[in-house]
Design an enzyme around this catalytic site. Structure first.
Site, mmCIF file in Angstrom:
data_model
loop_
_atom_site.group_PDB
_atom_site.id
_atom_site.type_symbol
_atom_site.label_atom_id
_atom_site.label_comp_id
_atom_site.label_asym_id
_atom_site.label_seq_id
_atom_site.Cartn_x
_atom_site.Cartn_y
_atom_site.Cartn_z
ATOM 1 C CE1 TYR A 279 -4.251 1.786 0.334
ATOM 2 C CE2 TYR A 279 -2.890 3.633 1.907
ATOM 3 C CZ TYR A 279 -3.867 3.040 1.374
ATOM 4 O OH TYR A 279 -5.251 3.788 0.804
ATOM 5 C CE1 TYR A 329 -5.268 6.169 -1.874
ATOM 6 C CE2 TYR A 329 -6.683 7.737 -1.827
ATOM 7 C CZ TYR A 329 -6.281 7.125 -0.876
ATOM 8 O OH TYR A 329 -5.885 6.901 0.523
#
Length: 378
Positions: A279, A329
């Site tokens: 992440y 994103y």
């Protein structure tokens, strides 16, 4: 019961979608169903996570033509919830409450609701109200403070963070779905504007409009699907009640506990991973969690990337799609799309050779988790 990913779907990642979050979610879900060779009639569970910026499972189910679900769940939160959503969907299937669950994330993250922007009167509640006086309120500030502490304690540098951004951008160049595909040099990185020191522009995620959907089923339904299953091997989660302000060590993240948990839960270790989707809302998230999951010693992530150990031909490929920094994103669910694509062997020129096992992480600071996927049935 064992659970597998059998369908993946997504929309384009754009600056301005011109669509509602419900329309994008439905589109990604339809693609995931088509990918698996199933229909909405086969699905009896749906879940998502959001921050007042998406559409509920029942609204999306209705748009898909399903007017009843055995289980529907929408959690408030961000990237810290991605691994938990996958693990929860699997647990619901294993408990016999559902046979097939769609996990989706849809947001107009660039043209609509954007993190760190406020329209109208600013209302701050909870522990964040005590940070108002210093203006310490948005994620780039929180992560930048942690990165600065890491630099002080372990000697990491902006150039170390830059190596992460440059490597991931190189991975995004051949990815036709990536939002940013222009090669990035260290000069480009260092000359870009400051966001919150020590973060430059390219240390920060690429906000986009778009949606991703992942379809999970139990092993008894795998035979009905047209795709090669990707099996969920294990999960871990770590959510601290301390919060950002009271977190005891900003140089570490949730990975200090979620990392040991997932290796203990699965009997695997970092060297077993062929690639990892880490992440990356910021480059520092990759740095801290690479350490926490045991891929690097403290302060050694920059050299690890600089020496080519985090790319093709190295020790492990980190974010072969370019990650959230360059692909876009979608709050981390696109990491799960990429892991499935790679483990199926369908990533084209970006394919990680002989990829069989992958780690996917999600979250930052005190909150987050991880999942491990395998090409082979556990």
């Amino acid at each position: 019961m064992t659970v597998a990913v059998v369908g993946i779907g997504r929309t384009e990642y754009l600056k301005r979608s011109g669509r509602t979050t419900k329309a994008m979610a439905a589109s990604a879900c339809r693609d995931a169903l088509a990918d698996a060779g199933l229909t909405i009639a086969d699905v009896d569970g749906m879940c998502t996570f959001q921050a007042n910026d998406s559409s509920s499972p029942m609204d999306v189910a209705w748009a898909l033509g399903r007017d009843e679900l055995a289980w529907a769940n929408s959690m408030y939160g961000g990237g810290n919830l991605v691994a938990d959503q996958i693990a929860t969907a699997a647990a619901v299937i294993e408990a016999g409450l559902c046979k097939a669950v769609l996990v989706y994330r849809s947001l107009n993250g660039r043209s609509g609701y954007r993190f760190g922007t406020i329209e109208g009167p600013m209302q701050v509640t909870g522990e964040n109200q005590y940070d108002v006086a210093s203006g310490y309120l948005v994620p780039p500030q929180w992560f930048a403070m942690s990165a600065r502490r890491h630099q002080y304690r372990y000697g990491s540098t902006c150039e170390d963070l830059g190596q992460i951004a440059i490597t991931q951008r190189a991975h995004a160049v051949p990815n036709e779905h990536a939002f940013y595909r222009e090669p990035l040099t260290m000069d480009d990185y260092l000359s870009s504007r400051w966001i919150n020191e020590p973060f430059h522009l390219y240390d920060c995620t690429s906000e986009v409009d778009g949606a991703v959907a992942i379809l999970l089923v139990g092993e008894d339904m795998v035979r009905d699907c047209k795709t090669e299953p990707v099996w969920l091997v294990g999960s871990s989660n770590s959510q601290s009640g301390a919060g950002w302000s009271s977190w005891d060590d900003p140089t570490e993240m949730y990975s200090r506990t979620a990392g040991p948990k997932i290796w203990a839960n699965t009997g695997l270790n970092p060297s077993d991973m062929d690639f990892a989707c880490m992440y990356d809302c910021f480059t520092y998230t990759v740095m801290a969690t690479m350490e926490g999951f045991g891929f690097c010693e403290k302060g050694q992530v920059g050299p690890f990337f600089a020496e080519g150990r985090a790319t093709y031909g190295g020790d492990i490929v980190i974010n072969p799609h370019g990650g959230l920094l360059s692909e876009g994103y979608i709050h981390g669910l696109n990491h799960h799309y990429e892991s499935t694509l790679q483990l199926r062997g369908n990533a084209g020129v970006r394919q990680v050779a002989d990829a069989k096992v992958a780690l996917v992480t999600a979250g930052g600071g005190p909150y987050g988790g991880a999942n491990i996927y395998s090409k082979e049935r556990p």
